[in-house]
Design an enzyme around this catalytic site. Sequence first.
Site, short mmCIF file in Angstrom:
data_model
loop_
_atom_site.label_atom_id
_atom_site.label_comp_id
_atom_site.label_asym_id
_atom_site.label_seq_id
_atom_site.Cartn_x
_atom_site.Cartn_y
_atom_site.Cartn_z
N ASP A 106 38.12 69.87 47.48
CA ASP A 106 38.30 68.18 47.60
C ASP A 106 38.25 67.34 48.87
O ASP A 106 39.94 68.44 49.63
CB ASP A 106 39.50 67.99 46.34
CG ASP A 106 40.46 66.53 46.44
OD1 ASP A 106 39.67 65.84 47.67
OD2 ASP A 106 41.41 66.19 45.46
N ILE A 107 38.21 67.14 49.56
CA ILE A 107 38.52 66.80 50.91
C ILE A 107 39.75 65.89 50.94
O ILE A 107 39.55 65.47 52.23
CB ILE A 107 36.75 66.71 51.03
CG1 ILE A 107 36.63 64.68 50.39
CG2 ILE A 107 35.67 66.90 51.17
CD1 ILE A 107 35.39 64.04 51.18
N TYR A 195 27.91 52.38 53.66
CA TYR A 195 27.98 53.83 53.77
C TYR A 195 27.32 53.96 54.91
O TYR A 195 27.82 54.97 56.01
CB TYR A 195 26.97 54.01 52.79
CG TYR A 195 25.43 55.37 53.36
CD1 TYR A 195 26.59 56.37 52.95
CD2 TYR A 195 24.50 55.32 52.86
CE1 TYR A 195 25.94 57.48 53.30
CE2 TYR A 195 23.48 56.48 53.48
CZ TYR A 195 24.10 57.62 53.54
OH TYR A 195 23.15 59.13 53.83
N LYS A 199 28.79 55.83 58.46
CA LYS A 199 28.85 56.92 58.87
C LYS A 199 28.19 56.88 60.72
O LYS A 199 28.46 58.01 61.15
CB LYS A 199 26.56 57.09 58.78
CG LYS A 199 26.23 57.38 56.94
CD LYS A 199 27.13 59.47 57.38
CE LYS A 199 26.72 59.88 56.14
NZ LYS A 199 28.34 61.04 55.82
N ILE A 225 15.25 61.51 52.18
CA ILE A 225 15.24 63.28 51.68
C ILE A 225 14.18 62.96 50.24
O ILE A 225 15.24 62.63 49.94
CB ILE A 225 16.42 63.50 52.18
CG1 ILE A 225 16.95 64.25 53.62
CG2 ILE A 225 16.15 64.80 51.81
CD1 ILE A 225 15.96 63.91 54.59
#
Length: 373
Positions: A106-107, A195, A199, A225
């Site tokens: 869990d970050i 988002y 980043k 991607i």
Amino acid sequence: MPVIRSLGRAASQLLQSSGCGCGVSLVPVRAIGVSPRQVASDASFHSVTFSESDHPRVLITGGLGQLGVGLAKLLRKRFGKNNVILSDIRKPADNVFYSGPFIFADILDYKNLREIVVNNRITWLFHYSALLSAVGEANVPLARAVNITGLHNVLDIAAEHNLRLFVPSTIGAFGPTSPRDPTPDLCIQRPRTIYGVSKVHAELMGEYYHYRYGLDFRCLRYPGIISADSQPGGGTTDYAVQIFHDAIKTGKFKCYLRPDTRLPMMYIDDCLKATLEIMEAPAEALTMRTYNINAMSFNPEELAQEVQKYVPELQVTYNVDQVKQAIADSWPMNFDDSNARRDWGWKHDYDLPELVTTMFSYLGSDSRIAQAN
């Protein structure tokens, strides 16, 4: 920085359905300090190199998203099965669980993440936990927790334990005032999604930790991607994956972007290859810490025409999603990746025809495709 509080059942359901592989648990988390924990301001760090260790010991966070499983497979082939640990907060499928080491990570739990790094003697960390563009806009508090607070934990642990850290960035890190065709490595960014903002924050924080603490931070701005072995996960470019599934299953595809919406794209094998190459590149070869990479640029109409070579009767209609269209209109149309090609020899393998051929070969045979072939 405020305490991140429990986000409730609705956020949990969104997280489970987003396909992002985010390493985050929805429980109260203590406030995060603004400076690295127990990291002396004058410390000088270095990454473990191959001269110091036969192989890196790798941890991948958010490993059940679009890229983590494929990256683990590539790295295990290169460095050995037991040297690459895949992690997430979700339960993996049997084929993933039995393919190599997998753990819960869990970050947002700093102590747990630090214990994993120490106990497994991690030297390389690939930080893939993130909520994607459209999903993040639907739940900004969750995106802020995962994409920003989680990053701070990872940066502090990487600096404290001398890790080589990879954090992916994205075409979403640019905004409507950025040059779009082509978009260079260094230019005004100013994204308008959480988002994208997160980043840009990751790029700048990683570079700051590199110059301030010596952290071996490396970052690639990924284009859209495309892969055959994962379902679309809520991203703005995911139409380019959905079209293949719909062509095979129903022969009908409804696109949420305008037919002329050009965006940079890449097949997953090129993406994973570039990720490994930037991590293996000698530090002295890198003139920057964040690079654009690109393979091709196309719009939905051009992709549909290529797909129709395999499924001629594919019917394509356009029902524009104004939120996703606005996001796409603020992103680059084409990436300038000349610095990556010059500094560490980046070269892609897949253009649009090869991409479409490969996607259909992986997604399986179908009567429509067989007749076309």
